[in-house]
Design a protein around this motif. Structure first.
Motif, short mmCIF file in Angstrom:
data_model
loop_
_atom_site.label_atom_id
_atom_site.label_comp_id
_atom_site.label_asym_id
_atom_site.label_seq_id
_atom_site.Cartn_x
_atom_site.Cartn_y
_atom_site.Cartn_z
N MET A 278 28.66 41.97 36.09
CA MET A 278 29.12 41.13 36.86
C MET A 278 28.21 40.05 36.58
SD MET A 278 31.93 40.10 38.54
CE MET A 278 32.73 41.78 39.27
N HIS A 279 28.88 38.80 36.09
CA HIS A 279 28.19 37.58 36.11
C HIS A 279 29.08 36.32 36.50
CE1 HIS A 279 25.78 34.26 34.30
NE2 HIS A 279 26.84 33.72 33.56
N LYS A 280 28.85 35.88 37.66
CA LYS A 280 29.71 34.76 38.28
C LYS A 280 30.78 35.10 38.40
CE LYS A 280 26.52 30.92 37.02
NZ LYS A 280 26.32 29.69 36.32
N GLY A 281 31.44 36.16 38.84
CA GLY A 281 32.65 36.68 39.06
C GLY A 281 33.38 37.24 37.96
N VAL A 282 32.77 37.49 36.64
CA VAL A 282 33.36 37.82 35.44
C VAL A 282 32.49 38.98 34.86
CG1 VAL A 282 33.93 37.35 33.34
CG2 VAL A 282 34.00 35.38 34.91
N MET A 283 33.25 39.99 34.41
CA MET A 283 32.31 41.01 33.73
C MET A 283 32.18 40.73 32.30
SD MET A 283 32.30 43.36 36.24
CE MET A 283 31.69 44.75 35.35
#
Length: 397
Positions: A278-283
């Motif tokens: 997960m990176h800033k709400g995005v996979m």
């Protein structure tokens, strides 16, 4: 309507070379169609070929992950064969489309699952019966390694030795592209391959090593001494099956200190990971993200200088006496770029892809089922290498 021409799927550096060289062999292929998800890349290659050779090729858009799309395209183009120079993740879908349409198939690298760092022929070999039922042939691994290295081994088995005991495949890229860190082919494939555990075969068993654990300083003809590291490479799996009497086979590739330092750093911080995070709400998948930051391998051609040397050191028995030979090719990056618009790493894969396709197209190599490149008479391929830009030499050691 009878099938005619070759359908080439993929539009990267290897595809550029294979398409350019196919256009130089139009007396064989009759018609060329180039297809990719990004049709603009196909159009760019086609425009260069029309300008430089006066040969018109057709272009098309296709999602190589989608069997139905592939089937529709193959039925529309009605080719005699399909050359797959897309990503190895797409081998199975393209193979399945070929069996549905009854057309021969050629690729340059074994299937890889996008979520697993596995390099094996299992799932492609499992399609052997489907290819036989369809009355078609699949030729696996018609690049350089795998590919030409397998042909070198087959040629040695058929012409130079009574028994082959050991093979060392030696792959040296002594080119300099001027970047602190870049990969010469698809970054995701390259980094997964290098960062995986090493493996070699000896006395009937596979022996696993940690990544880059075994190093040799090897003197490459016409290049010199280079640090070379043991990797697992897919042609080992098929050569173990097809070279009789083999006692050991290994694969080595050269890497500079800077490449290894960068790769180790990236691995230590998780950038080579294939599991989504997960990176800033995005996979995102770390290694896919890294690929977007690195130089496009297709852009390296104009700036890469130096040579490659890829070959096989083969040891065994001939007429009751020990024999050891080194069969190899040396390729110059800038000479490759002048001819095809791509550097030598793409050239040494794209030219053999065209040669394997040519031998199938002309019926010189022909059978029903799925085969690796070393299972055929090596001489026609060896002869083509000498005239298509990849001349080879043999040293007695």
């Amino acid at each position: 309507m009878s099938k005619k021409g070759i359908l080439i799927i993929g539009a990267g550096g290897v595809s550029r070379v294979a398409t350019v060289k196919s256009a130089m062999n139009m007396d064989t292929f009759e018609k060329i169609t180039l297809a990719s998800r990004t049709v603009s890349k196909c159009e760019s290659i086609a425009a260069d070929i029309l300008k430089n050779q006066g040969v018109k090729i057709d272009v098309a858009s296709v999602d190589a992950d989608n069997v139905d799309e592939l089937v529709k395209l193959i039925q529309k183009v009605n080719p005699k064969m399909v050359l797959n120079v897309a990503l190895p993740y797409q081998d199975l879908t393209i193979m399945d489309a070929c069996t549905k349409c009854g057309v021969d198939y050629v690729d340059t690298a074994n299937y890889e699952h996008p979520d697993e760092a596995k390099f094996e022929y299992k799932e492609q070999w499992a399609r052997d019966n489907k290819f036989k039922e369809a009355g078609i042939m699949g030729l696996l691994g018609s690049g350089f390694d795998p590919g030409v290295t397998g042909v070198f081994c087959a040629y040695a088995q058929q012409n130079l030795f009574d028994e082959i005991h050991t093979i060392d495949i030696m792959d040296c890229n002594a080119g300099d592209h001027g970047y602190k860190f870049a990969t010469n082919f698809n970054p995701e494939i390259n980094l997964r391959e290098v960062s995986a555990n090493g493996r070699y075969w000896e006395n009937g068993a596979w022996i696993e090593t940690t990544p880059l654990e075994i190093r040799v300083d090897h003197d490459y003809p016409e290049i010199g001494v280079k640090a070379s590291y043991l990797l697992y490479h897919e042609e080992l799996e098929s050569l173990v099956k097809n070279i009789k009497g083999l006692k050991r086979i290994r694969f080595f590739m050269t890497f500079g200190d800077s490449y290894i330092q960068h790769m180790n750093c990236l691995q230590n911080v998780g950038m080579l990971g294939i599991e989504p995070v997960m990176h800033k709400g995005v996979m995102i998948t770390p290694i896919e993200f890294l690929t977007t930051l690195l130089p496009d391998p297709g852009s390296l051609g104009p700036r890469t200088v130096g040579q490659t040397n890829i070959g096989c050191i083969i040891e065994g028995i001939k007429d009751g006496k020990p024999r050891k030979v080194y069969i190899y090719n040396v390729c110059d990056h800038q000479e490759c770029y002048k001819e095809t618009g791509a550097q030598a790493v793409s050239y040494t894969t794209g030219v053999p892809a065209m040669i394997g396709s040519k031998l199938l197209y002309k019926g010189i190599w022909k059978n029903k089922g799925v085969f690796n490149i070393e299972e055929f008479d090596a001489k026609p391929f060896m002869d083509e290498l000498m005239t298509q830009g990849l001349p080879w030499k043999i040293l007695e050691l």
